[in-house]
Scaffold this motif. Sequence first.
Motif, PDB file in Angstrom:
ATOM      1  N   LYS A   1       1.048  -1.066   0.280  1.00 58.03           N
ATOM      2  CA  LYS A   1      -0.093  -0.186   0.109  1.00 58.03           C
ATOM      3  C   LYS A   1       0.962   0.954  -0.068  1.00 58.03           C
ATOM      4  CE  LYS A   1      -3.121   2.261   3.033  1.00 58.03           C
ATOM      5  NZ  LYS A   1      -4.064   2.410   3.988  1.00 58.03           N
TER       6      LYS A   1
ATOM      7  N   ASP B   1      -2.344   9.661   4.012  1.00 59.04           N
ATOM      8  CA  ASP B   1      -3.678  10.205   4.049  1.00 59.04           C
ATOM      9  C   ASP B   1      -3.921  11.136   4.844  1.00 59.04           C
ATOM     10  OD1 ASP B   1      -6.775   8.567   4.429  1.00 59.04           O
ATOM     11  OD2 ASP B   1      -5.610   6.631   5.476  1.00 59.04           O
TER      12      ASP B   1
ATOM     13  N   ASP C   1       1.651   6.096   5.520  1.00 64.74           N
ATOM     14  CA  ASP C   1       0.778   5.280   4.763  1.00 64.74           C
ATOM     15  C   ASP C   1       1.193   4.678   3.650  1.00 64.74           C
ATOM     16  OD1 ASP C   1      -1.707   3.884   5.152  1.00 64.74           O
ATOM     17  OD2 ASP C   1      -2.838   5.356   4.711  1.00 64.74           O
TER      18      ASP C   1
ATOM     19  N   GLU D   1      -9.403   4.214   1.934  1.00 64.83           N
ATOM     20  CA  GLU D   1      -8.532   3.805   0.848  1.00 64.83           C
ATOM     21  C   GLU D   1      -7.950   2.856   0.469  1.00 64.83           C
ATOM     22  OE1 GLU D   1      -7.968   5.659   3.465  1.00 64.83           O
ATOM     23  OE2 GLU D   1      -5.368   4.897   2.966  1.00 64.83           O
TER      24      GLU D   1
ATOM     25  N   THR E   1      -0.741  -0.661   5.347  1.00 64.02           N
ATOM     26  CA  THR E   1      -0.801  -0.483   7.108  1.00 64.02           C
ATOM     27  C   THR E   1      -1.902  -0.156   6.769  1.00 64.02           C
ATOM     28  OG1 THR E   1      -0.502   1.986   6.002  1.00 64.02           O
ATOM     29  CG2 THR E   1       1.370   1.532   7.075  1.00 64.02           C
TER      30      THR E   1
END
Length: 476
Positions: free
Chosen positions: A242, A247, A265, A326, A352
Amino acid sequence: MEFLKYSTSNSQIVNAIIVPTFEDFTPADTTKTVAGSKVLESARKSGFLGKRGETFDTFDAKLEKRVLLVGLGQKKEFDDEKLRRSYSSAFNSLRSIPRGVVQVILPGLSSNEPKEATFAIDLAAYDFDKYRNDKSKTKVEKVLITTKLGEELINEGRIIAEAVNFTRDIANLPPSIGTPSLFEKTARKIKGATVRAFDREDFIKMGMGGLEGVSRAAREAAKLLILEYGPKSKKPVLIVGKGITFDSGGISIKPAEGMDQMKFDKCGASAVIGIMKLISDLKLDRHVIGMAPLTENLPGGNAYKPGDILTHYNGVTSEVLSTDAEGRLVLADALSYGTKNFKPSVVIDMATLTGACVVALGNNYAGMMGNDDKLKKKIRSASEKTWENVWELPLDEDFQDQIKSKVADIKNTGGREGGAETAGAFLSKFVGDTPWVHLDIAGTAWTQKNNSHKAYLPAGATGFGVRLLYEFLKEE
Ligand code: BES
Ligand code: MN
Ligand code: ZN
């Protein structure tokens, strides 16, 4: 910081020496390095027992150097992780020696020691000082490791640590600098790996609705990076990380307090880049594909909204209940693209992903979920070697109920209960039958303060996953 230099040659002036000792003041081989001095005697007098974590720090006039006795505890309880902890914390207490060379004596119980000690010291010496005028706290110039086992082991430890620190360097970057473009630039420097990058236009063309939706209000150009390494004769291992470069939560915005932490993130994607660098540096004979869906998650007039319905690469539709969930939306497209087009033997993702995982497992265990017991077992055994701990969370079909949507196939949140597992259940819709493990690294990817047990984990990004997956790939 510059990496430390290593040497095995004895012909230099040593400023400080790290001498390990068990509770019975053995091994004799190591303690004899201070023979002739009064170090052991004065240590004993001062109450030093050689217990684990204990140190005795003195300047010995006769030896003309600083001596740091390091307690290793009981011999029968000693293992690689205790070695990493002891040596990284010993090194930290010698960081400030005025001049350069620290000699490291090893206990000599196992052949892993040169590699693990080097690794632990290099990780402990890490300091994200790029944006600080007052540079690295480490004054040590050279580490002299005394071993008969040969330099290759030291080299391997050094190269692994370098990849972990490289991962930390990317993951620690401020959110306006550690952008998707920077990831692409960094990836393209990895020798031996080919790199492809999809952009928003491609997301739209290819039907990657998750990546398209999350990146809609991003100012920084979003990317899906694909790195490929190794002989193409065998089915590849696919690793997905990711990469939310910041974020904010989007329209479902996060509270201001602690929002700075969300620069981390991108730790999953950073680890993917680090692993690709490591296997190329060590010329691992394995076909590996790394993918990183990269975008910032920001609010804006053109942002995707709660209530939106997105269609992912494999045709599955998802209802957005929170724009702050997301990660699973962008991973959905990466996982379905990767499993369909590369037909990997296994797929592992690192993300994460949820605060719920941090609440459940804390900062020392990543949550492990998946659809294949054999693969989970392999990841667990790699984790036992590297002490990058994983703990299995359940992921049976009962969790699917919680993410059913009335208006789409699934929804992107399943409520507060079992938040890490419902996120895993969401991802499971995008890997088909491919053996898959999901690692929720929300709790392990960074630390807010120095870890007093693990001195090799200074505050900031930890580089979690690099070593774990390297050990896995080596065995695979
Ligand atoms: N990046 C966060 C998860 C996170 C939060 C990691 C705190 C580390 C520390 C993720 O995108 C997120 O916001 N998840 C939400 C999901 C929820 C809205 C279903 C969460 O965990 O609160
Ligand atoms: Mn979020
Ligand atoms: Zn996130």
